[in-house]
Design a protein around this motif. Sequence first.
Motif, PDB file in Angstrom:
ATOM      1  N   MET A   1       5.085  46.518  18.634  1.00 55.70           N
ATOM      2  CA  MET A   1       6.127  45.585  19.054  1.00 55.70           C
ATOM      3  C   MET A   1       5.637  44.794  20.259  1.00 55.70           C
ATOM      4  O   MET A   1       5.148  45.361  21.230  1.00 55.70           O
ATOM      5  N   PRO A   2       5.704  43.468  20.241  1.00 58.31           N
ATOM      6  CA  PRO A   2       5.229  42.673  21.367  1.00 58.31           C
ATOM      7  C   PRO A   2       6.054  42.944  22.618  1.00 58.31           C
ATOM      8  O   PRO A   2       7.244  43.213  22.553  1.00 58.31           O
ATOM      9  N   LEU A   3       5.382  42.854  23.760  1.00 60.74           N
ATOM     10  CA  LEU A   3       6.077  43.058  25.019  1.00 60.74           C
ATOM     11  C   LEU A   3       7.028  41.904  25.277  1.00 60.74           C
ATOM     12  O   LEU A   3       6.721  40.751  25.000  1.00 60.74           O
ATOM     13  N   LYS A   4       8.178  42.202  25.807  1.00 56.50           N
ATOM     14  CA  LYS A   4       9.179  41.180  26.080  1.00 56.50           C
ATOM     15  C   LYS A   4       9.410  41.078  27.573  1.00 56.50           C
ATOM     16  O   LYS A   4       9.490  42.066  28.277  1.00 56.50           O
ATOM     17  N   LYS A   5       9.539  39.870  28.023  1.00 56.84           N
ATOM     18  CA  LYS A   5       9.775  39.638  29.439  1.00 56.84           C
ATOM     19  C   LYS A   5      11.217  39.986  29.799  1.00 56.84           C
ATOM     20  O   LYS A   5      12.141  39.667  29.068  1.00 56.84           O
ATOM     21  N   ASN A   6      11.380  40.613  30.957  1.00 55.20           N
ATOM     22  CA  ASN A   6      12.721  40.777  31.493  1.00 55.20           C
ATOM     23  C   ASN A   6      13.189  39.453  32.060  1.00 55.20           C
ATOM     24  O   ASN A   6      12.374  38.621  32.468  1.00 55.20           O
ATOM     25  N   PRO A   7      14.495  39.228  32.118  1.00 50.52           N
ATOM     26  CA  PRO A   7      14.979  38.035  32.793  1.00 50.52           C
ATOM     27  C   PRO A   7      14.483  38.032  34.235  1.00 50.52           C
ATOM     28  O   PRO A   7      14.417  39.059  34.887  1.00 50.52           O
ATOM     29  N   SER A   8      14.082  36.867  34.758  1.00 48.53           N
ATOM     30  CA  SER A   8      13.550  36.774  36.108  1.00 48.53           C
ATOM     31  C   SER A   8      14.570  37.244  37.122  1.00 48.53           C
ATOM     32  O   SER A   8      15.728  36.846  37.103  1.00 48.53           O
ATOM     33  N   LEU A   9      14.127  38.063  38.064  1.00 49.44           N
ATOM     34  CA  LEU A   9      15.007  38.525  39.122  1.00 49.44           C
ATOM     35  C   LEU A   9      15.048  37.523  40.267  1.00 49.44           C
ATOM     36  O   LEU A   9      15.708  37.732  41.268  1.00 49.44           O
ATOM     37  N   ARG A  10      14.302  36.423  40.123  1.00 47.78           N
ATOM     38  CA  ARG A  10      14.331  35.382  41.147  1.00 47.78           C
ATOM     39  C   ARG A  10      15.436  34.360  40.887  1.00 47.78           C
ATOM     40  O   ARG A  10      15.692  33.495  41.696  1.00 47.78           O
ATOM     41  N   ALA A  11      16.054  34.430  39.728  1.00 41.00           N
ATOM     42  CA  ALA A  11      17.130  33.498  39.424  1.00 41.00           C
ATOM     43  C   ALA A  11      18.249  33.672  40.434  1.00 41.00           C
ATOM     44  O   ALA A  11      18.471  34.758  40.961  1.00 41.00           O
ATOM     45  N   LYS A  12      18.969  32.568  40.691  1.00 40.89           N
ATOM     46  CA  LYS A  12      20.003  32.590  41.731  1.00 40.89           C
ATOM     47  C   LYS A  12      21.056  33.645  41.438  1.00 40.89           C
ATOM     48  O   LYS A  12      21.493  34.379  42.314  1.00 40.89           O
ATOM     49  N   ASP A  13      21.508  33.725  40.216  1.00 37.82           N
ATOM     50  CA  ASP A  13      22.482  34.747  39.810  1.00 37.82           C
ATOM     51  C   ASP A  13      21.879  35.583  38.701  1.00 37.82           C
ATOM     52  O   ASP A  13      21.920  35.203  37.541  1.00 37.82           O
ATOM     53  N   THR A  14      21.301  36.707  39.025  1.00 38.66           N
ATOM     54  CA  THR A  14      20.734  37.588  38.011  1.00 38.66           C
ATOM     55  C   THR A  14      21.834  38.402  37.372  1.00 38.66           C
ATOM     56  O   THR A  14      22.966  38.453  37.845  1.00 38.66           O
ATOM     57  N   GLU A  15      21.474  39.091  36.295  1.00 37.60           N
ATOM     58  CA  GLU A  15      22.442  39.990  35.657  1.00 37.60           C
ATOM     59  C   GLU A  15      22.888  41.084  36.619  1.00 37.60           C
ATOM     60  O   GLU A  15      24.058  41.462  36.651  1.00 37.60           O
ATOM     61  N   CYS A 353       7.458  43.116  32.442  1.00 34.07           N
ATOM     62  CA  CYS A 353       7.499  43.285  30.990  1.00 34.07           C
ATOM     63  C   CYS A 353       8.203  44.595  30.641  1.00 34.07           C
ATOM     64  O   CYS A 353       8.175  45.557  31.413  1.00 34.07           O
ATOM     65  N   LYS A 354       8.839  44.590  29.492  1.00 36.60           N
ATOM     66  CA  LYS A 354       9.471  45.827  29.038  1.00 36.60           C
ATOM     67  C   LYS A 354       8.816  46.283  27.738  1.00 36.60           C
ATOM     68  O   LYS A 354       8.532  45.491  26.846  1.00 36.60           O
ATOM     69  N   LYS A 355       8.587  47.576  27.646  1.00 37.24           N
ATOM     70  CA  LYS A 355       7.926  48.135  26.475  1.00 37.24           C
ATOM     71  C   LYS A 355       8.925  48.673  25.457  1.00 37.24           C
ATOM     72  O   LYS A 355       8.545  48.965  24.330  1.00 37.24           O
ATOM     73  N   LEU A 356      10.172  48.826  25.861  1.00 39.00           N
ATOM     74  CA  LEU A 356      11.203  49.345  24.969  1.00 39.00           C
ATOM     75  C   LEU A 356      12.307  48.306  24.830  1.00 39.00           C
ATOM     76  O   LEU A 356      12.587  47.549  25.760  1.00 39.00           O
ATOM     77  N   ASN A 357      12.938  48.299  23.672  1.00 45.63           N
ATOM     78  CA  ASN A 357      13.855  47.216  23.334  1.00 45.63           C
ATOM     79  C   ASN A 357      15.288  47.483  23.812  1.00 45.63           C
ATOM     80  O   ASN A 357      16.191  47.745  23.023  1.00 45.63           O
ATOM     81  N   PHE A 358      15.489  47.450  25.112  1.00 45.15           N
ATOM     82  CA  PHE A 358      16.834  47.491  25.672  1.00 45.15           C
ATOM     83  C   PHE A 358      16.782  46.840  27.052  1.00 45.15           C
ATOM     84  O   PHE A 358      15.719  46.724  27.662  1.00 45.15           O
ATOM     85  N   CYS A 359      17.916  46.393  27.543  1.00 43.83           N
ATOM     86  CA  CYS A 359      17.995  45.693  28.819  1.00 43.83           C
ATOM     87  C   CYS A 359      18.224  46.690  29.949  1.00 43.83           C
ATOM     88  O   CYS A 359      19.214  47.422  29.945  1.00 43.83           O
TER      89      CYS A 359
END
Length: 367
Positions: A1-15, A353-359
């Motif tokens: 499974m390809p590695l997926k980027k986490n949403p950037s934590l530099r964004a003004k309003d992160t999750e 990067c995240k190696k497992l498919n969950f947030c």
Amino acid sequence: MPLKKNPSLRAKDTELLTLFKAHMSKDLHLARIRLICLFVTALCKTKSVNFVKVSAGFDSASLASSCMRRIQRFMAQAELQMKLISSLIFNMLPIKGKLILVMDRTNWKFGSSNINILMLGVAYRGMAVPLLFKMLDKRGNSNTQERIDLMENFIDWFGPDQIDCLLADREFVGDRWLNFLNLNNIRYHIRIRNNFKVFLPGKQSFVKASYLFNAVKIGQYQHYQYIVKPGGELCYLSATRSSVQGKTELLLPVSFNKPDEALTYYKERWQIETLFKGMKSSGFNIEDTHVTALDRLEKLMMLTMVAYIWCYLIGDYIDREIKPIRIKKNGRKAKSVFKYGLDYLSETLLSGCKKLNFCIIQILSCT
């Protein structure tokens, strides 16, 4: 499974910021909430409460020295209420309804300062989750009023119906303390010393508690059929005998009711020891802090508790749903659920990067 980027934590309003804002915006302004997000995230990256390391781990364009000053201002000036953090953690607990509470105390020494913390946690799947605590401005044991204050806070904030029972070790005994638990109908299983004298109402005499269980053999469990008084409070008494490294030990828990369940419940008490280990040497190294002022240390502990449950929830989810923790030949897990989550979260935050498919952030709001 390809590695997926986490949403950037530099964004003004992160999750993460959005989640914390929903809980904290009525009590803290945005800059303080953003600092909490940066601190908790950096804490999970660096696995240390040392401010120099944490400030270097901030996901910020600012210099580390500037981040350090932000941390210092927060610790010196911010008002962070225990109820706010405890409620946040309570809402994130993976178990709902009746909770097994565990009370214990941890301490360490920094220079000439004694750091002494009375903790109340929730037992769940092999590790206790920290919920609220009290800084003790002294050495040695907690007193009755300090324990009552902690339990009254829990009752006021979350309600007595949330309590299954309370577990505690030999430090946590005393007439007034047991009286408080009895009056509030709080079930408990609390260990007493073997030489503790109890009053037998039926025989109108005092005996050592251990005397009632002289016939109990290693591996056996027995509860005394009559109600007793360890001091001035009526309760039930049970016992089991074990052998550890060739040394025989008698364990004597007193109970509010259902003494036949005492040992089953009391076995869960050790989970708070794994909590302290996670906060210290195998996790965030809380003993590395140079903070000794109690108000600042209290804020540091609260932020560390938030980081702890984040790691715990991730470890618990991966263990149950994706990749179970390896079991060693002795039947024990190769690492704790908390450490499992901390290692994954730290690697994910550092690599982006995240190696497992969950947030990793959404898991805080979906439990």
